[in-house]
Structure formats: structure tokens, C-alpha cells
Enzyme design. Structure first.
Site, PDB file in Angstrom:
ATOM      1  N   SER A   1      28.589  70.295 -14.472  1.00 28.34           N
ATOM      2  CA  SER A   1      29.388  70.171 -13.256  1.00 28.34           C
ATOM      3  C   SER A   1      28.695  69.243 -12.252  1.00 28.34           C
ATOM      4  CB  SER A   1      29.645  71.565 -12.674  1.00 28.34           C
ATOM      5  OG  SER A   1      30.603  71.524 -11.652  1.00 28.34           O
TER       6      SER A   1
ATOM      7  N   ASP B   1      27.434  57.968   7.657  1.00 32.10           N
ATOM      8  CA  ASP B   1      26.361  57.109   7.126  1.00 32.10           C
ATOM      9  C   ASP B   1      25.940  57.523   5.719  1.00 32.10           C
ATOM     10  OD1 ASP B   1      25.185  59.497   7.853  1.00 32.10           O
ATOM     11  OD2 ASP B   1      23.466  58.595   8.868  1.00 32.10           O
TER      12      ASP B   1
ATOM     13  N   HIS C   1      35.898  75.021 -17.540  1.00 29.49           N
ATOM     14  CA  HIS C   1      34.790  74.314 -16.902  1.00 29.49           C
ATOM     15  C   HIS C   1      33.426  74.891 -17.271  1.00 29.49           C
ATOM     16  CE1 HIS C   1      33.100  71.743 -13.761  1.00 29.49           C
ATOM     17  NE2 HIS C   1      32.411  72.782 -13.326  1.00 29.49           N
TER      18      HIS C   1
END
Length: 433
Positions: free
Chosen positions: A143, A358, A411
Site C-alpha cells: 500500500s 510547498d 487490498h
């Protein structure tokens, strides 16, 4: 270092000191913790190393007992390093209790900006020099660990002898909005599959949501404030192999009769508290959208904003009609920093992270296109947590990567599938399958 034994393996606790900011190697440091695992009959063998990067963000590495899951396959030929990524487990933890040591919300947000995949990979490189003496190692990324692996291939491929990814090939350029815009239709499909399997849960979920809508939030035994939206977020369970079944058993135990009328049972409240609290992994909530930040655009609570584009997830709308109440999935929302006592003190810190502009790019498509590291990735068909289309597009970008697309697992295939998933990935990476 402390060494001890479990069935079939020998474990060694290891600690490392790394810079908080790798761009300032002489500045502040933090401690990393990792557990070395080797088969008990191969302790003295000259084995290659495999480092495992857990999913998340913000999840400590799984605490295995003996040769559980994929680890039994790995120790047949590797010496394994199970790394608690920075801020998790025993690696200088970051949570509501420790972050005030940094100062106020602004200082906390600046600190947490160093906890993304780029810093984790530089941690790995610092650790590798100590562990292997500079020899490259294999990385297995589950993952979010696969996101880190993709960054590893982008920035320090010389440190890798092989890269294996399970359910974790990220989009190289998708914004957070794009990620969630792709996610909500997948979550809706998982809901449809759950209700097809357990049609009785349609009425159960409506009754629970209606009770919360009528009587207001319920404060659970651990202090969690259960609202309709919080109840819907139990859908995070639906992305794992047994998640639909676990959700079903949770729902069937919701109400008891009392002298004052129907109330949520203590057992239901305890199960919900356990399922929804982020006390054990607060960085998952704090950094979840930040892992998608790659430029001057703030993430700005993308999951919450994009959800408004999918009115079928509006429980109030569903309750007014006859539609099922839909559960949501792996998404973080502002209300969670009011409902969860483990997150509430960090609300302002998270707001600052959501507004941050940023973020540095995490992936280098040009370098990935020149990749020479053997790479294999398990891509789970219709994965609820990581978009299959995004993963396959990235797979086409990474030179030489071999994919295994499967609907045999959800998953959590690398955990649920025992040794088979790792065995398959190794064979693909070695061109043996």
C-alpha cells in the site's frame, strides 16, 4: 541490540539515529526502530536483506508471531528488516501526546512535513548503509509502502537489488482531488457488493443512521463522538478481504431494548470505537492527504470537497427516500478532528498541513522510464484504496515492471494470502513466471 526467539525465527531489536531533515544532516535527529527477523535454522547464513515497508501512512509495522503470513516465505531466503517508519510504533512516535513538545500547531506542521515518502526512503538509505554494509537490498512495499517504493525507484535505485509492490502503485501526477474523484465510485461499488451479499444490512444501516439523525451524536465509551458521518466511515472495512463480513457482524449487534427504548448496545459501541479511533495511528489521519501533495496546490481537505460531487453518499438524502445508506472508505474529513479524542488536539495542525503549498514532487517519470531494477507489482482488481487505473498507468511508466493483476484478493492480499503473494512477486521479478 536485544535478541530473542519466537517459533521458527530469531528476532533482534535494532535502533538507528537519522536526521529529522536529511537536507540538514547535522541538525536535529530522531530514532528509528526496526525488528530483524531470520529463520532459526539460518542465523549464521550469509543471507541477502529484505526491508518491509508497511502501509499507511502512519502505521507501525505489523507485529508478527513466528512465520505468519508472507514472512514465512521471506525468511526462507532473506534476512528481513521490519521497519517502524518515522513517527510510528517505536520510531520517535508523533501523536497528540508528543507533538506539543515541538511547540504550537505551526511548529508541529513543519515537523510533520518531514514524514512523507521522501524522508522515509532517505531513512531506508541511511539504515541500509548500517545494516548491509552498503550492499543493495530488496524492498517489499504494501500500500503506502508501495508509494515509498516507487519514490525509492525514482531517487535511489542504486540501493535496490529488487522491488516488490503489493496494492501500492501510486499515480505519478494525480492531485488529491483526482485521487478521491476516482475513489468514490469504487467505494460505491464496494457498498453494492456488500449489500448484495448481506441484503439485510440495508435496513440495519438505515436504522442506525436514522437513530443517530433523530437522537443526535452518541459519545462512545472511549470518548469518540459517533455521528451519522462517522457511522458511514465504517466503510473503510470494505477494502479488506474479510471486511464485508466484519461489517455485517458489527451491524447485526447494534441495538438492545432498554426501559427507555432502543439504544446502541455496549458491544456495538465498543466495536465501533475500535474500528474508528485513530489513537493507534494518528499520522494516518494527519498525513493522509499530504502523501498526494506534489506542488504548489494545497490538498485543502480534498476528500471532503470531492464528496459533495457524489450525492449518493448523503445519508440525509438516502433516509428521505428508500436508497441504501452508503458507507464511505479510506478518506479523512474535518469532522474526524472533532469526533476522535486522539485527533481533536491536532485539528489546527492538520488545517495547516491541508493549506501547505510547498510540497516537493515525489516521483520522477523520466528516471522510472530508465529503470534497471527488477520490479514486480500485485495490482488488485478494483482495489478500494488504490485506484487500479492509476496503478496500471504507473506500471506502464516503470521500465521492466511486471504486473500481476488479480481479483483473488482485496487490498490486504499480502497478509491474507499467506506466502502465495510474495512467492508470485519473486517469481515475476526474477523472470521465473
Amino acid at each position: 541490540m536485544t535478541t530473542y526467539r519466537q517459533p521458527g525465527v530469531v528476532l533482534t531489536d535494532r535502533r538507528f539515529t537519522v536526521p529529522l531533515d536529511h537536507a540538514r544532516p547535522d541538525g536535529e535527529t530522531i530514532e528509528l526502530y526496526a525488528r530483524e527477523v531470520v529463520a532459526s535454522d539460518r542465523v549464521d547464513a550469509g543471507l541477502p536483506w529484505l526491508v518491509y515497508l508497511e502501509g499507511g501512512p502512519g502505521c507501525s509495522v505489523r507485529r508478527f508471531v513466528g512465520r505468519e503470513a508472507w514472512l514465512g516465505r521471506a525468511v526462507r531466503e532473506f534476512r528481513v528488516l521490519l521497519l517502524d517508519q518515522r513517527g510510528t510504533g517505536r520510531s520517535t512516535p508523533a501523536n497528540r501526546q508528543t507533538l506539543p513538545l515541538r511547540g504550537g500547531p505551526a511548529e508541529q506542521a513543519d515537523y510533520l512535513a518531514h514524514f512523507r515518502a521522501d524522508s522515509i526512503v532517505r531513512d531506508c538509505e541511511a539504515v541500509r548503509a548500517d545494516v548491509t554494509g552498503g550492499a543493495p537490498w530488496t524492498v517489499l512495499g504494501q500500500s503506502f509502502g508501495g508509494f515509498c517504493t516507487t519514490h525509492y525507484l525514482s531517487t535511489a535505485p542504486e540501493g535496490l537489488s529488487m522491488a516488490l509492490v503489493t496494492g501500492g502503485l501510486p499515480s505519478l501526477d494525480a492531485r488529491a482531488d483526482d485521487v478521491y474523484r476516482a475513489a468514490y465510485p469504487r467505494i460505491a461499488r464496494k457498498n453494492a457488493a456488500h449489500y448484495a451479499r448481506y441484503p439485510q444490512d440495508v435496513e440495519r444501516a438505515r436504522q442506525i443512521a436514522a437513530h443517530l439523525a433523530e437522537h443526535g451524536p452518541v459519545t462512545l465509551p472511549g470518548g469518540y463522538r459517533l455521528t451519522v458521518e462517522a457511522f458511514q466511515s465504517l466503510g473503510i472495512l470494505l477494502g479488506s478481504g474479510d471486511g464485508s463480513h466484519r461489517l455485517h457482524y458489527l451491524l447485526e449487534n447494534a441495538f438492545v431494548r432498554t426501559p427507555g427504548g432502543p439504544e446502541f448496545s455496549d458491544a456495538f459501541q465498543e466495536d465501533v470505537q475500535t474500528s474508528l479511533s485513530y489513537a493507534g495511528r494518528p499520522l494516518f489521519a494527519l498525513l493522509h492527504e499530504a502523501i498526494y501533495g506534489q506542488g504548489q496546490e494545497p490538498t485543502n481537505w480534498a476528500a471532503e470537497r470531492v464528496r459533495a460531487e457524489f450525492p449518493e453518499f448523503d445519508a440525509a438524502r438516502s433516509l428521505k427516500g428508500e436508497d441504501p445508506v452508503l458507507f464511505t472508505g479510506e478518506s479523512i474529513h474535518p469532522w474526524q478532528f472533532e469526533s476522535d479524542p486522539a485527533l481533536a488536539p491536532l485539528r489546527e495542525t492538520t488545517e495547516l498541513l491541508a493549506a501547505r503549498t510547498d510540497w516537493t514532487p515525489l516521483y520522477d517519470p523520466a528516471r522510472l522510464a530508465r529503470n534497471e531494477v527488477p520490479v514486480a507489482a500485485a495490482v488488485y482488481h478494483d482495489d478500494m484504496y488504490v485506484d487500479t487505473g492509476h496503478s496500471l498507468a504507473t506500471a506502464r511508466t516503470i521500465r521492466g515492471l511486471r504486473t500481476w493483476v488479480t481479483d483473488e484478493f482485496e487490498h490486504d492480499g499480502v497478509r491474507a494470502g499467506g506466502p502465495r503473494v510474495l512467492d508470485r512477486l519473486l517469481a515475476l521479478a526474477r523472470d521465473e513466471a
